[in-house]
Design a protein around this motif. Sequence first.
Motif, mmCIF file in Angstrom:
data_model
loop_
_atom_site.group_PDB
_atom_site.id
_atom_site.type_symbol
_atom_site.label_atom_id
_atom_site.label_comp_id
_atom_site.label_asym_id
_atom_site.label_seq_id
_atom_site.Cartn_x
_atom_site.Cartn_y
_atom_site.Cartn_z
ATOM 1 N N LEU A 225 29.756 47.204 36.223
ATOM 2 C CA LEU A 225 30.058 45.886 36.527
ATOM 3 C C LEU A 225 29.829 44.726 35.443
ATOM 4 N N GLU A 226 28.328 44.900 34.923
ATOM 5 C CA GLU A 226 27.993 43.973 33.781
ATOM 6 C C GLU A 226 28.721 44.250 32.656
ATOM 7 N N LYS A 227 28.732 45.653 32.212
ATOM 8 C CA LYS A 227 29.649 45.887 30.849
ATOM 9 C C LYS A 227 30.876 45.386 31.071
ATOM 10 N N GLU A 228 31.503 45.528 32.479
ATOM 11 C CA GLU A 228 33.157 45.058 32.336
ATOM 12 C C GLU A 228 33.131 43.537 32.649
ATOM 13 N N ARG A 229 32.113 42.566 32.452
ATOM 14 C CA ARG A 229 32.068 41.157 32.563
ATOM 15 C C ARG A 229 32.615 40.872 33.795
ATOM 16 N N CYS A 230 32.199 41.515 34.972
ATOM 17 C CA CYS A 230 32.433 40.764 36.630
ATOM 18 C C CYS A 230 31.616 39.969 36.823
ATOM 19 N N GLY A 231 31.347 38.713 36.018
ATOM 20 C CA GLY A 231 30.336 37.580 36.126
ATOM 21 C C GLY A 231 30.484 37.092 37.449
ATOM 22 N N SER A 232 31.669 36.753 37.957
ATOM 23 C CA SER A 232 31.802 36.277 39.163
ATOM 24 C C SER A 232 31.465 36.961 40.481
ATOM 25 N N LEU A 233 31.713 38.151 40.417
ATOM 26 C CA LEU A 233 31.275 39.322 41.623
ATOM 27 C C LEU A 233 29.915 39.584 41.504
ATOM 28 N N LEU A 234 29.279 39.718 40.338
ATOM 29 C CA LEU A 234 27.775 39.937 40.336
ATOM 30 C C LEU A 234 27.135 38.524 40.689
ATOM 31 N N ALA A 235 27.480 37.457 40.447
ATOM 32 C CA ALA A 235 26.787 36.335 40.663
ATOM 33 C C ALA A 235 26.568 36.198 42.153
ATOM 34 N N VAL A 236 27.324 36.661 43.029
ATOM 35 C CA VAL A 236 27.256 36.945 44.562
ATOM 36 C C VAL A 236 26.279 37.849 44.853
ATOM 37 N N ALA A 237 26.357 39.037 44.076
ATOM 38 C CA ALA A 237 25.498 40.264 44.230
ATOM 39 C C ALA A 237 24.023 39.922 44.108
ATOM 40 N N LYS A 238 23.848 38.714 43.186
ATOM 41 C CA LYS A 238 22.282 38.651 42.616
ATOM 42 C C LYS A 238 21.389 38.255 43.789
ATOM 43 N N GLY A 239 21.737 37.724 44.769
ATOM 44 C CA GLY A 239 20.863 37.197 45.936
ATOM 45 C C GLY A 239 20.481 38.516 46.858
ATOM 46 N N SER A 240 21.007 39.449 46.615
ATOM 47 C CA SER A 240 20.766 40.777 47.482
ATOM 48 C C SER A 240 19.847 41.826 46.736
ATOM 49 N N HIS A 241 18.930 42.498 47.247
ATOM 50 C CA HIS A 241 18.280 43.644 46.708
ATOM 51 C C HIS A 241 19.436 44.683 46.559
ATOM 52 N N ARG A 242 20.555 44.889 47.211
ATOM 53 C CA ARG A 242 21.487 45.910 47.218
ATOM 54 C C ARG A 242 22.488 45.543 46.066
ATOM 55 N N PRO A 243 22.334 46.597 45.097
ATOM 56 C CA PRO A 243 23.415 46.675 43.955
ATOM 57 C C PRO A 243 24.908 46.699 44.608
ATOM 58 N N ALA A 244 25.625 45.814 43.701
ATOM 59 C CA ALA A 244 27.141 45.842 43.908
ATOM 60 C C ALA A 244 27.721 46.947 43.592
ATOM 61 N N ARG A 245 29.085 47.358 44.156
ATOM 62 C CA ARG A 245 29.826 48.369 43.920
ATOM 63 C C ARG A 245 31.334 47.882 43.924
ATOM 64 N N LEU A 246 32.063 48.463 42.824
ATOM 65 C CA LEU A 246 33.660 48.386 43.127
ATOM 66 C C LEU A 246 34.018 49.566 43.137
ATOM 67 N N VAL A 247 34.828 49.850 44.291
ATOM 68 C CA VAL A 247 35.385 51.093 44.389
ATOM 69 C C VAL A 247 36.939 51.125 44.082
ATOM 70 N N ILE A 248 37.577 52.040 43.290
ATOM 71 C CA ILE A 248 38.891 52.228 42.938
ATOM 72 C C ILE A 248 39.434 53.603 43.377
ATOM 73 N N LEU A 249 40.472 53.160 44.258
ATOM 74 C CA LEU A 249 41.106 54.682 44.822
ATOM 75 C C LEU A 249 42.509 54.710 44.409
ATOM 76 N N LYS A 250 42.862 55.788 43.959
ATOM 77 C CA LYS A 250 44.196 55.849 43.316
ATOM 78 C C LYS A 250 45.040 57.095 44.094
ATOM 79 N N TYR A 251 46.238 56.898 44.601
ATOM 80 C CA TYR A 251 47.041 57.701 45.093
ATOM 81 C C TYR A 251 48.441 57.769 44.497
ATOM 82 N N SER A 252 48.801 58.848 43.934
ATOM 83 C CA SER A 252 50.162 58.855 43.071
ATOM 84 C C SER A 252 50.977 59.739 43.781
ATOM 85 N N GLY A 253 51.713 59.402 44.773
ATOM 86 C CA GLY A 253 52.676 60.432 45.387
ATOM 87 C C GLY A 253 54.326 59.938 44.739
#
Length: 500
Positions: A225-253
């Motif tokens: 997330l850092e490498k991907e420059r997700c600065g807005s999402l990471l700013a929220v996560a900073k207040g917690s000891h729990r690290p952030a995640r971004l999940v991407i799920l793909k279905y190609s039917g």
Amino acid sequence: MRFLLTEGPSGADNVQIEQTEQPALEIAADALAVGIFDGEPLSGAAAAVDAELKGAIGQLIERQEFAGKAYETAPLLVPVGKAKQVLLVGLGKRDKFDAGMAYRASATAVRALTGKKRELAALFLDDGWKPELTESGLAGAIVGSEGQDLYRAEKKRHPLGTLIWPTNNKEAIASGRIIGEAVNLARHLVNSPAEDIYPETFADKAAEVAKASGLEIEIWDEKRLEKERCGSLLAVAKGSHRPARLVILKYSGGKPGAPTLGIVGKGVTFDSGGLSLKPSEGMLTMKCDKAGACTMLAAMQAIAALKLPVNVIGFAGLVENMTGPAAMKLGDVLTARSGRTIEVHNTDAEGRLVLADVLNVALEKGASQIVDLATLTGACVVALGTEVAGAMTNNQPLCDRVLAAAKVTGEPLWQLPMFPEVYDDLIKSEVADIKNVGEGRWGGAITAAKFLEQFVGDTPWVHLDIAGPAFRDKPKPWSDAGGSGQFVRTLVELARGWNA
Ligand code: BES
Ligand code: MN
Ligand code: ZN
């Protein structure tokens, strides 16, 4: 003759569903539920029970003890035919009876039947329903048997061993089960407290679902997330000891290159408000602030299980909004992934900060149209009440499709305006490109949507603010309190019509 159709995975979903063409009174059920329309002569199984009881139901109706109003139920605690007892279930007016009502009536019946331990129940509401009614009804029955009491030794709902349903439509039963189980997945996750489901464990759960469903999955950890420059999402996560995640799920039917539906979910696993701390009453239910992400995950599970011929990508932005020593502060200026700068005026307006970056990723990953779901604003609940979600859009045709899908499933959704000349100026900042709240609290649901609009470019997009309906403080006849799973069914319906 009864046919075993499907057997579920576990827990309350483990009920066996059997299809029957036998008459209701020949089934040795622990309880038989029969449907009664308001203001109409008895028909189907209700008429058979009435005949067996020498007109007793007709007399109840005549004495106005029971009318058949929607969600009305009355137990008859006597054996009738081979059934040990009967439950009368009101279906409301026949001309109002649709898939949404079939869902809620069946859920109401099963909620009543699962209040005590019962092994075999026969649900004879389906009186030759159209397939879409049978499907919705069965989904409602699955949902009605599960409550929010995940941690009670004595559960309020006792899952049935076997549920008997009078139809020969195996497809509708199978798809109804898939949809009901998906709704229960969303509810279960929403009901799980923040110490059980946090960004990492949500991502683990998504990986489990992806594996079982044959979905492709990508999980971005905090380094990515850092490498991907997700600065807005990471700013929220900073207040917690729990690290952030971004999940991407793909279905190609669908066909390669066919338009891809993007579903984006807000996954704030707990929203304390951050330094703009919420009062205790407002914070108590904030485990529900991940409902958008849960709805997305559940819809992806159902879409894959139904093998719909569509391309869908789901995204969950997962953070915990806390007040730790590194927490973002008022006046901070964040740089979102898109390059836009954001001045933080209120750390409790964190959902839009998370979604800003997730929407940007969704565009890059090839979503050609986007629906986001978020428990975004209390203002939306003030505007529409607790049962109705708000829809806001930059593209009316896409919004019309979402509204139409919600109408089919009976999940209340109402569009709010986005007038540029009225609202666009309200999120301008003196310091940065935009600020994360409007001017004062008026129009708060819409100024939040206006903020999100900044991050979707020209891509058709609909924002669903589900802050009201995602989580119930009080039960409804058809649903226990807690996570509602609302809009899982609408997303599935939208995906069904996607290439039409
Ligand atoms: N998660 C809340 C919104 C919410 C409220 C969800 C009630 C479910 C039930 C959101 O992050 C929030 O706190 N929004 C603020 C925005 C405000 C600070 C501009 C709100 O609605 O008060
Ligand atoms: Mn908040
Ligand atoms: Zn929030």
